[in-house]
Design a protein around this motif. Sequence first.
Motif, PDB file in Angstrom:
ATOM      1  N   VAL A 123     -31.917  22.530 -17.087  1.00  0.00           N
ATOM      2  CA  VAL A 123     -31.824  21.884 -18.394  1.00  0.00           C
ATOM      3  C   VAL A 123     -32.727  20.659 -18.363  1.00  0.00           C
ATOM      4  N   LEU A 124     -33.502  20.466 -19.423  1.00  0.00           N
ATOM      5  CA  LEU A 124     -34.327  19.272 -19.564  1.00  0.00           C
ATOM      6  C   LEU A 124     -33.554  18.225 -20.363  1.00  0.00           C
ATOM      7  N   ARG A 125     -33.823  16.962 -20.066  1.00  0.00           N
ATOM      8  CA  ARG A 125     -33.141  15.864 -20.752  1.00  0.00           C
ATOM      9  C   ARG A 125     -34.173  14.835 -21.190  1.00  0.00           C
ATOM     10  N   ILE A 126     -34.138  14.482 -22.469  1.00  0.00           N
ATOM     11  CA  ILE A 126     -35.042  13.474 -23.020  1.00  0.00           C
ATOM     12  C   ILE A 126     -34.247  12.228 -23.367  1.00  0.00           C
ATOM     13  N   GLN A 127     -34.652  11.094 -22.829  1.00  0.00           N
ATOM     14  CA  GLN A 127     -34.029   9.829 -23.205  1.00  0.00           C
ATOM     15  C   GLN A 127     -34.609   9.366 -24.541  1.00  0.00           C
ATOM     16  N   ILE A 128     -33.731   9.080 -25.486  1.00  0.00           N
ATOM     17  CA  ILE A 128     -34.128   8.576 -26.803  1.00  0.00           C
ATOM     18  C   ILE A 128     -33.629   7.136 -26.907  1.00  0.00           C
ATOM     19  N   LYS A 129     -34.537   6.193 -26.813  1.00  0.00           N
ATOM     20  CA  LYS A 129     -34.176   4.782 -26.826  1.00  0.00           C
ATOM     21  C   LYS A 129     -33.923   4.303 -28.261  1.00  0.00           C
ATOM     22  N   PRO A 130     -33.310   3.125 -28.411  1.00  0.00           N
ATOM     23  CA  PRO A 130     -33.094   2.608 -29.770  1.00  0.00           C
ATOM     24  C   PRO A 130     -34.389   2.569 -30.584  1.00  0.00           C
ATOM     25  N   PHE A 131     -34.276   3.049 -31.821  1.00  0.00           N
ATOM     26  CA  PHE A 131     -35.367   3.153 -32.794  1.00  0.00           C
ATOM     27  C   PHE A 131     -36.369   4.255 -32.476  1.00  0.00           C
ATOM     28  N   GLU A 132     -36.048   5.090 -31.487  1.00  0.00           N
ATOM     29  CA  GLU A 132     -36.810   6.313 -31.272  1.00  0.00           C
ATOM     30  C   GLU A 132     -36.051   7.483 -31.895  1.00  0.00           C
ATOM     31  N   GLY A 133     -36.755   8.578 -32.058  1.00  0.00           N
ATOM     32  CA  GLY A 133     -36.127   9.784 -32.564  1.00  0.00           C
ATOM     33  C   GLY A 133     -36.812  11.002 -31.980  1.00  0.00           C
ATOM     34  N   TYR A 134     -36.207  12.149 -32.220  1.00  0.00           N
ATOM     35  CA  TYR A 134     -36.846  13.394 -31.814  1.00  0.00           C
ATOM     36  C   TYR A 134     -36.948  14.326 -33.005  1.00  0.00           C
ATOM     37  N   ILE A 135     -38.019  15.104 -33.021  1.00  0.00           N
ATOM     38  CA  ILE A 135     -38.143  16.251 -33.916  1.00  0.00           C
ATOM     39  C   ILE A 135     -37.953  17.476 -33.042  1.00  0.00           C
ATOM     40  N   ALA A 136     -36.913  18.265 -33.326  1.00  0.00           N
ATOM     41  CA  ALA A 136     -36.595  19.380 -32.435  1.00  0.00           C
ATOM     42  C   ALA A 136     -36.103  20.590 -33.222  1.00  0.00           C
ATOM     43  N   PRO A 137     -36.436  21.795 -32.740  1.00  0.00           N
ATOM     44  CA  PRO A 137     -36.005  23.039 -33.395  1.00  0.00           C
ATOM     45  C   PRO A 137     -34.609  23.441 -32.928  1.00  0.00           C
ATOM     46  N   THR A 138     -33.598  22.767 -33.425  1.00  0.00           N
ATOM     47  CA  THR A 138     -32.245  22.958 -32.891  1.00  0.00           C
ATOM     48  C   THR A 138     -31.620  24.284 -33.316  1.00  0.00           C
ATOM     49  N   GLU A 139     -32.285  25.046 -34.191  1.00  0.00           N
ATOM     50  CA  GLU A 139     -31.820  26.403 -34.523  1.00  0.00           C
ATOM     51  C   GLU A 139     -32.578  27.460 -33.717  1.00  0.00           C
ATOM     52  N   TYR A 140     -33.397  26.985 -32.768  1.00  0.00           N
ATOM     53  CA  TYR A 140     -34.283  27.878 -32.018  1.00  0.00           C
ATOM     54  C   TYR A 140     -34.125  27.729 -30.510  1.00  0.00           C
ATOM     55  N   ILE A 141     -33.393  26.683 -30.090  1.00  0.00           N
ATOM     56  CA  ILE A 141     -33.222  26.423 -28.661  1.00  0.00           C
ATOM     57  C   ILE A 141     -31.773  26.046 -28.352  1.00  0.00           C
ATOM     58  N   ILE A 142     -31.369  26.308 -27.126  1.00  0.00           N
ATOM     59  CA  ILE A 142     -30.076  25.840 -26.619  1.00  0.00           C
ATOM     60  C   ILE A 142     -30.196  24.339 -26.350  1.00  0.00           C
ATOM     61  N   HIS A 143     -29.210  23.572 -26.819  1.00  0.00           N
ATOM     62  CA  HIS A 143     -29.330  22.120 -26.724  1.00  0.00           C
ATOM     63  C   HIS A 143     -27.971  21.444 -26.883  1.00  0.00           C
ATOM     64  N   ASP A 144     -27.936  20.156 -26.724  1.00  0.00           N
ATOM     65  CA  ASP A 144     -26.816  19.286 -27.090  1.00  0.00           C
ATOM     66  C   ASP A 144     -27.287  17.846 -26.944  1.00  0.00           C
ATOM     67  N   GLY A 145     -26.486  16.923 -27.458  1.00  0.00           N
ATOM     68  CA  GLY A 145     -26.766  15.500 -27.313  1.00  0.00           C
ATOM     69  C   GLY A 145     -25.907  14.899 -26.213  1.00  0.00           C
ATOM     70  N   SER A 146     -26.210  13.653 -25.855  1.00  0.00           N
ATOM     71  CA  SER A 146     -25.436  12.937 -24.857  1.00  0.00           C
ATOM     72  C   SER A 146     -25.602  11.434 -25.074  1.00  0.00           C
ATOM     73  N   THR A 147     -24.531  10.701 -24.803  1.00  0.00           N
ATOM     74  CA  THR A 147     -24.615   9.235 -24.779  1.00  0.00           C
ATOM     75  C   THR A 147     -24.113   8.705 -23.439  1.00  0.00           C
TER      76      THR A 147
END
Length: 260
Positions: free
Chosen positions: A219-243
Amino acid sequence: MLKEGIRILADSSENSVSAISINTGTEIPRNGNYMQGALIPKNTFRSLSDAEKTIVFTNQNNAAGMNYNEIIKIIQLPENLQNMIRSIHLNSLESYEQLEDTVTHEDFKILAKDLMEYVGSKSLTPEIYNLGIQIEPGNEYTTTKQSDEYVGLHIDSWDRQPVSERKNSRNRICFNIGKGSRYLYFINIPVTDLCSEFPEDNIDHIVTDFLMSNPDYPVLRIQIKPFEGYIAPTEYIIHDGSTAGSNFKDVTFTVRSNFY
């Protein structure tokens, strides 16, 4: 072993590269209120090797020839929008009651207009679906819930499209407008490739079949810092969020469209 698949487009700075990590696969949750059958990433994340970086990342030139749902982008809110968020303390929200008070202010209405204009500039179509601002507890290993239970790694189905059409489904922008970092977990194999191994159209079954049959797939993990965001195909890949590791409230702003 990591395969070719969905790529990440980020700048080539050392900070961007170090924001991506990889683990040794998935497992059944040992604790927490998870749905039956849920699977989550193992907490074995490490930095990418040089060979893995060549599989994970792409550059602007190569991305130009790719479908918008074959790429995950890391983006940053413009400074003027960051300042507006700070000025009305949107990044310090602790509850939805506080949010209800904040949205009545004129400054919030100006921010909302400017924010939608900004995300609209990244959409290939005029149709943008605003999912609004969400406020959730921090320090959650995974974040997506259904009926008060965590679902674990999953694929979204907002558009309810068959697998064969999901390459053209809407993707999402999710901005971190809180004070702590959050993360996006994902498996880089698109669902259409998963279906070559598990030929069925039930998304939940496809996810479970793949993860149970390939527990060591990373599994790959991307850190999203404050005021950053991601554009992601969440209907096309297995994923989840984390805090995980954050003691701040998780405050996000999410929109769906065909973003590029």
